[in-house]
Design an enzyme around this catalytic site. Structure first.
Site, PDB file in Angstrom:
ATOM      1  N   ASP A   1       8.772 -17.591  -5.018  1.00 31.95           N
ATOM      2  CA  ASP A   1       9.755 -17.845  -6.057  1.00 31.95           C
ATOM      3  C   ASP A   1       8.959 -18.366  -7.267  1.00 31.95           C
ATOM      4  O   ASP A   1       7.839 -18.869  -7.107  1.00 31.95           O
ATOM      5  CB  ASP A   1      10.735 -18.897  -5.542  1.00 31.95           C
ATOM      6  CG  ASP A   1      11.711 -19.335  -6.611  1.00 31.95           C
ATOM      7  OD1 ASP A   1      12.398 -18.466  -7.155  1.00 31.95           O
ATOM      8  OD2 ASP A   1      11.778 -20.547  -6.897  1.00 31.95           O
TER       9      ASP A   1
ATOM     10  N   ASP B   1      10.424 -20.126 -10.620  1.00 32.29           N
ATOM     11  CA  ASP B   1      10.923 -21.366 -11.219  1.00 32.29           C
ATOM     12  C   ASP B   1      11.090 -22.436 -10.130  1.00 32.29           C
ATOM     13  O   ASP B   1      11.857 -22.250  -9.192  1.00 32.29           O
ATOM     14  CB  ASP B   1      12.259 -21.047 -11.904  1.00 32.29           C
ATOM     15  CG  ASP B   1      13.073 -22.276 -12.238  1.00 32.29           C
ATOM     16  OD1 ASP B   1      12.523 -23.171 -12.882  1.00 32.29           O
ATOM     17  OD2 ASP B   1      14.245 -22.323 -11.844  1.00 32.29           O
TER      18      ASP B   1
HETATM   19  P1  B16 Z   1      17.049 -16.251 -16.244  1.00 28.64           P
HETATM   20  P2  B16 Z   1      13.825 -18.437  -9.682  1.00 28.64           P
HETATM   21  C1  B16 Z   1      15.916 -18.579 -11.306  1.00 28.64           C
HETATM   22  O1  B16 Z   1      14.530 -18.451 -11.132  1.00 28.64           O
HETATM   23  C2  B16 Z   1      16.262 -20.009 -11.674  1.00 28.64           C
HETATM   24  O2  B16 Z   1      15.973 -20.876 -10.576  1.00 28.64           O
HETATM   25  C3  B16 Z   1      17.716 -20.114 -12.010  1.00 28.64           C
HETATM   26  O3  B16 Z   1      18.027 -21.441 -12.410  1.00 28.64           O
HETATM   27  C4  B16 Z   1      18.033 -19.131 -13.151  1.00 28.64           C
HETATM   28  O4  B16 Z   1      19.412 -19.179 -13.472  1.00 28.64           O
HETATM   29  C5  B16 Z   1      17.631 -17.737 -12.709  1.00 28.64           C
HETATM   30  O5  B16 Z   1      16.254 -17.713 -12.387  1.00 28.64           O
HETATM   31  C6  B16 Z   1      17.893 -16.720 -13.776  1.00 28.64           C
HETATM   32  O6  B16 Z   1      17.005 -16.982 -14.845  1.00 28.64           O
HETATM   33  O7  B16 Z   1      18.183 -16.794 -17.018  1.00 28.64           O
HETATM   34  O8  B16 Z   1      15.677 -16.577 -16.841  1.00 28.64           O
HETATM   35  O9  B16 Z   1      17.195 -14.768 -15.974  1.00 28.64           O
HETATM   36  O10 B16 Z   1      13.931 -19.829  -9.150  1.00 28.64           O
HETATM   37  O11 B16 Z   1      14.544 -17.390  -8.840  1.00 28.64           O
HETATM   38  O12 B16 Z   1      12.395 -18.047 -10.026  1.00 28.64           O
HETATM   39 MG    MG Z   2      13.307 -21.455  -7.835  1.00 27.95          MG
END
Ligand code: B16
Ligand code: MG
Length: 221
Positions: A13, A15
């Site tokens: 993952d 974020d």
């Molecule tokens: P975006 P991950 C996720 O990343 C985040 O944890 C989540 O908070 C966010 O809403 C999602 O990506 C979508 O992100 O708005 O940049 O498309 O943890 O799956 O790497």
């Molecule tokens: Mg994450």
């Protein structure tokens, strides 16, 4: 060379695992919530981990009591959040990559393991470039190639497909309980860190990212 043990790949993952854009998500959503007069705090933010942008908006709006919002207005609010978030991402640099994350990734690669990203984010490739990891991973599965969010396994199954490796030979590393559930649904060995580890999710739990080396050694990878 491919890993010789039962595991051949690690899917990360992004974020909350490779880097800490989770605080920027918090600031972005908080600013939109403030504009609407909606309460928003870190507890709500934790529910947004691994969740898509539009689903995150719906969670943020749960306490909203104003005029009904049209789909166009919701899309506009999500875009405002993303624009503000991207400004913060623009300030990121390779200095935002923890050196122990880079060292650990290099250690896994030296063992012959294939490394991939499995992120819900549509900003994943941009973030990787900002922190100096553009081109580093063998495959990237992200919010631009999926139609279902974690806990659906799609993002991780696509990562395994892009790598050409059986999902059962993949380890997934996640900070979101929804992400651990997705990894389990994909048939992968799951490793939790951060919020997901605090909540007791995952086959193994990390105190720090560097602990991953030992977990993989214990798995024979
Ligand atoms: P975006 P991950 C996720 O990343 C985040 O944890 C989540 O908070 C966010 O809403 C999602 O990506 C979508 O992100 O708005 O940049 O498309 O943890 O799956 O790497
Ligand atoms: Mg994450």
């Amino acid at each position: 060379m491919t890993g010789s043990g039962p595991y051949e790949a690690v899917v990360f993952d992004l974020d909350g695992v490779i880097c800490h854009t989770d605080h920027y998500h918090y600031l972005g959503w908080k600013s939109v919530a403030d504009d609407l007069g909606v309460p928003f705090d870190e507890t709500v933010n934790n529910r947004l981990r691994g969740v898509s942008r539009m689903e995150s908006l719906e969670i943020m709006l749960e306490p909203y009591e104003g005029e009904p919002l049209s789909d166009d207005r919701k899309l506009e609010l999500a875009t405002i959040k993303n624009d503000r978030y991207r400004v913060m991402l623009g300030d990121m640099s390779p200095a935002d990559l923890d050196p122990s994350v880079r060292t650990t990734l290099d250690d896994l690669r030296a063992r012959g393991l294939r490394l991939a990203i499995g992120s819900s984010s549509k900003n994943a490739k941009y973030i990787l470039e900002r922190i100096g990891l553009g081109g580093y991973f063998d495959a990237i599965s992200d919010g631009t190639n999926i139609s279902r969010s974690k806990p659906d396994p799609e993002v991780f199954l696509k990562a395994a497909e892009y790598l050409g490796i059986d999902p059962a030979k993949c380890v997934v590393v996640e900070d979101a309980v929804a992400g651990i559930d997705a990894g389990e649904a994909a048939g992968m060995y799951t490793v939790s860190i951060g919020d997901a580890a605090d909540q007791g999710a995952g086959d193994a739990k990390l105190g720090t990212f560097a602990d991953l080396s030992k977990v993989l050694t214990d798995l024979g990878a």
